[in-house]
Scaffold this motif. Structure first.
Motif, PDB file in Angstrom:
ATOM      1  N   HIS A   1       3.891  -6.584   2.235  1.00 25.77           N
ATOM      2  CA  HIS A   1       4.073  -5.213   1.838  1.00 25.77           C
ATOM      3  C   HIS A   1       2.978  -4.340   2.583  1.00 25.77           C
ATOM      4  O   HIS A   1       3.374  -3.408   3.291  1.00 25.77           O
TER       5      HIS A   1
ATOM      6  N   TYR B   1       6.590  -4.535   5.505  1.00 26.80           N
ATOM      7  CA  TYR B   1       8.070  -5.389   5.064  1.00 26.80           C
ATOM      8  C   TYR B   1       8.474  -4.986   3.924  1.00 26.80           C
ATOM      9  O   TYR B   1       7.727  -4.946   2.797  1.00 26.80           O
ATOM     10  N   THR B   2       9.688  -4.738   3.818  1.00 22.11           N
ATOM     11  CA  THR B   2      10.582  -4.529   2.567  1.00 22.11           C
ATOM     12  C   THR B   2      11.656  -5.414   2.330  1.00 22.11           C
ATOM     13  O   THR B   2      12.226  -5.884   3.209  1.00 22.11           O
ATOM     14  N   GLN B   3      11.984  -5.455   1.063  1.00 19.99           N
ATOM     15  CA  GLN B   3      13.029  -6.619   0.619  1.00 19.99           C
ATOM     16  C   GLN B   3      14.518  -5.938   1.047  1.00 19.99           C
ATOM     17  O   GLN B   3      14.817  -4.743   0.862  1.00 19.99           O
TER      18      GLN B   3
ATOM     19  N   LEU C   1      12.716 -10.326   3.283  1.00 20.89           N
ATOM     20  CA  LEU C   1      11.882  -9.134   3.668  1.00 20.89           C
ATOM     21  C   LEU C   1      12.243  -8.678   5.325  1.00 20.89           C
ATOM     22  O   LEU C   1      12.293  -9.657   6.091  1.00 20.89           O
TER      23      LEU C   1
ATOM     24  N   LYS D   1      10.874  -5.840   8.590  1.00 14.93           N
ATOM     25  CA  LYS D   1      10.216  -4.855   9.069  1.00 14.93           C
ATOM     26  C   LYS D   1      10.802  -4.155  10.275  1.00 14.93           C
ATOM     27  O   LYS D   1      11.345  -5.083  10.961  1.00 14.93           O
TER      28      LYS D   1
END
Ligand SMILES: CC(C)(COP(=O)(O)OP(=O)(O)OC[C@H]1O[C@@H](n2cnc3c(N)ncnc32)[C@H](O)[C@@H]1OP(=O)(O)O)[C@@H](O)C(=O)NCCC(=O)NCCS
Length: 159
Positions: A120, A124-126, A143, A145
């Motif tokens: 995070h 990076y996001t789910q 995840l 990015k």
């Protein structure tokens, strides 16, 4: 704490140490020998080790898929005694730069709070979930990015 480690490209000579690091870091999820050999030898793979006083204490590998404009971080581990010194962050940053593609993905255990915090922090996001992915049926979170053009458009050689 100042940086007391170096990041270098890993080679097949690092196989035995990589095996130990994988076993310590991942236990029953550790890659089998053949996957480690592949990570250290196949083309199109970024493979980096972290050295502390000449000793390999961490490893990252990344899979570049230029045709899909996508990379995957496939493994990242640091020996317990060397954690929280910025080693994983340094490995991840270098690996991202070497992959140099518009998007990078990875998967992580849903309960792996430390790794999720690291990712995070890096942006990076789910984007998905693979249910029951691991041996013990824990879910994997996928995840991703997304990189800006100036962050990935450099003409780089893969390791
Ligand atoms: C996850 C792992 C790679 C992190 O390695 P590391 O070298 O300790 O990470 P860094 O020191 O670079 O951490 C950078 C930042 O990530 C976050 N972070 C890392 N580990 C954390 C933890 N255990 N708890 C909370 N935040 C954590 C923090 O924000 C940290 O910055 P800070 O130390 O200034 O607070 C390491 O704990 C490990 O090898 N774990 C076992 C294998 C694993 O889970 N790999 C990831 C699989 S997807």
């Amino acid at each position: 704490m100042g940086e007391t480690f170096q990041i270098q490209t890993a080679t097949w000579r690092d196989l035995n140490t990589l095996r130990e690091i994988e076993n310590v870091c991942f236990g029953e999820d550790a890659w089998p020998l053949w996957d480690l050999v592949a990570a250290l030898t196949l083309p199109g793979i970024v493979r980096l080790k972290a050295l502390s006083n000449g000793r390999m204490v961490g490893f990252i590998s990344g899979d570049s898929r230029p045709a899909e404009r996508l990379g995957w971080i496939t493994t990242l581990g640091v020996l317990p005694a060397y954690r929280r010194q910025g080693i994983a962050a340094a490995l991840l940053k270098d690996c991202e730069e070497k992959i140099s593609l518009p998007r990078i993905r990875l998967c992580v255990r849903r309960n792996n709070d430390g790794a999720i915090q690291l990712y995070h922090k890096f942006g990076y996001t789910q984007v998905g979930v693979w249910p029951n992915y691991y041996q013990d049926r824990e879910d994997a979170l996928v995840l991703e990015k997304v990189f800006k053009k100036e962050e990935y458009s450099r003409d780089r050689f893969l390791a």
